[in-house]
Scaffold this motif. Structure first.
Motif, mmCIF file in Angstrom:
data_model
loop_
_atom_site.group_PDB
_atom_site.id
_atom_site.type_symbol
_atom_site.label_atom_id
_atom_site.label_comp_id
_atom_site.label_asym_id
_atom_site.label_seq_id
_atom_site.Cartn_x
_atom_site.Cartn_y
_atom_site.Cartn_z
ATOM 1 N N LEU A 69 3.986 5.576 2.360
ATOM 2 C CA LEU A 69 4.700 6.306 3.580
ATOM 3 C C LEU A 69 3.852 6.299 4.712
ATOM 4 O O LEU A 69 4.539 6.457 5.955
ATOM 5 N N VAL A 70 2.643 6.468 4.519
ATOM 6 C CA VAL A 70 1.656 6.420 5.931
ATOM 7 C C VAL A 70 1.392 5.045 6.472
ATOM 8 O O VAL A 70 0.646 4.926 7.277
ATOM 9 N N GLY A 71 2.078 3.837 5.628
ATOM 10 C CA GLY A 71 1.617 2.500 5.931
ATOM 11 C C GLY A 71 0.300 2.102 5.288
ATOM 12 O O GLY A 71 -0.003 0.906 5.804
ATOM 13 N N PHE A 72 0.014 2.521 4.132
ATOM 14 C CA PHE A 72 -1.297 2.063 3.549
ATOM 15 C C PHE A 72 -0.590 0.852 2.598
ATOM 16 O O PHE A 72 0.388 0.780 2.091
ATOM 17 N N GLY A 73 -1.664 -0.090 2.501
ATOM 18 C CA GLY A 73 -1.154 -1.094 1.553
ATOM 19 C C GLY A 73 -1.852 -0.469 0.100
ATOM 20 O O GLY A 73 -2.688 0.458 0.022
#
Length: 297
Positions: A134-138
């Protein structure tokens, strides 16, 4: 391959690069507004943002952008005219071998998203994976018994949420791999017991967060996931946690023996070897001049 396709390929393979775009060009430069290139950590230039002289200045500035993680508006000039607005993120380079004109090139470093390795197949691990995405982390998932922990070099954070199994071995592997954030989902007492059995040094023990996550009073799996993601973000934004490993490539510079320009040595940098000695040049013109002087022709 188009620059956009190449950039997407590098993003997929988690390869840092700099996207360079010519935003203004003054004749007689060979580049034009809109020309693009991608520059890699080893100095390779893919695309076109000017001739060899200009490319050397761009390469050097791009490598600096990869180190600073900051975008740069670079102006390449052929002489001492330094009339350019001084502002954060702007830089001027006087290139002695530039044939004329001027270039303004925007250099934007691109880095992989933080990669979080989640160990375990529990509700907290599932919620954490969703929150990271959701926060864009892999996200990469690992479970006990697989061999995915053999490669942790690209891992920003590792969270062990298995509630059992080889937790101590996972912590040891993360410490040995130099993972910046290591979190163990466990009670304070159980977490301390696991660390005690590892016989860690004080410095190693300080690198392991247990209980993982900020102390926000989290109870549910989703709340615990929020606290852990928040702690990883805090470590990146305020604690200096490196999102990607520093380049293992050693950037080498040499002095052009003809024009005296500092040259960043890359795969396409003009070179001439005489008597087993390598000489590096800003352009093929300087190389030709140097060869003619050495041979007397």
């Amino acid at each position: 391959m188009k620059m956009t396709e190449r950039a997407q390929q590098l993003v997929r393979t988690r390869t840092p690069f700099v996207h360079a775009t010519v935003v203004r060009a003054q004749q007689p430069t060979s580049a034009h507004p809109g020309d693009e290139a991608i520059l890699l950590q080893d100095g390779t230039i893919e695309g076109f943002v000017g001739g060899q002289c200009a490319q050397n200045s761009v390469r050097k500035a791009a490598l600096g952008a990869l180190q600073s993680h900051e975008s740069v508006l670079l102006r390449v000039l052929p002489d001492g005219d330094l009339q350019f607005p001084e502002a954060p993120g702007a830089a001027v380079v006087v290139n002695p071998c530039l044939s004329g004109g001027a270039l303004e090139i925007f250099l934007e470093p691109q880095f992989p998203a933080p990669l979080v390795r989640i160990c375990g197949a529990t509700p907290i691990a599932d919620a954490l994976a969703e929150m990271c995405e959701l926060v864009g982390f892999g996200v990469r998932r690992s479970v006990a018994g697989d061999d995915s922990l053999d490669s942790l070099a690209d891992t920003t954070a590792m969270v062990i949420a298995s509630h059992g199994g080889p937790e101590a071995e996972m912590i040891r592997a993360a410490l040995d791999a130099g993972v910046g954030y290591i979190g163990l989902v466990a009670s304070r007492i159980r977490g301390a017991s696991i660390l005690d059995e590892l016989g860690l040094t004080d410095a190693e023990r300080a690198r392991v967060r247990t209980p993982a996550g900020l102390p926000i009073g989290a109870k549910t799996s989703a709340e615990i996931a929020v606290s852990i993601v928040a702690q990883v973000i805090q470590a990146i934004r305020k604690g200096g946690l490196a999102v990607t490993p520093r380049s293992a490539n050693v950037v080498v510079e040499a002095l052009d023996p003809v024009c005296g320009m500092s040259v960043t040595v890359g795969p396409d940098t003009p070179r001439l070897t005489i008597d087993d000695v390598d000489h590096w040049f800003c352009s093929s013109g300087c190389r030709t001049s140097f060869a003619a002087a050495k041979t007397g022709s």
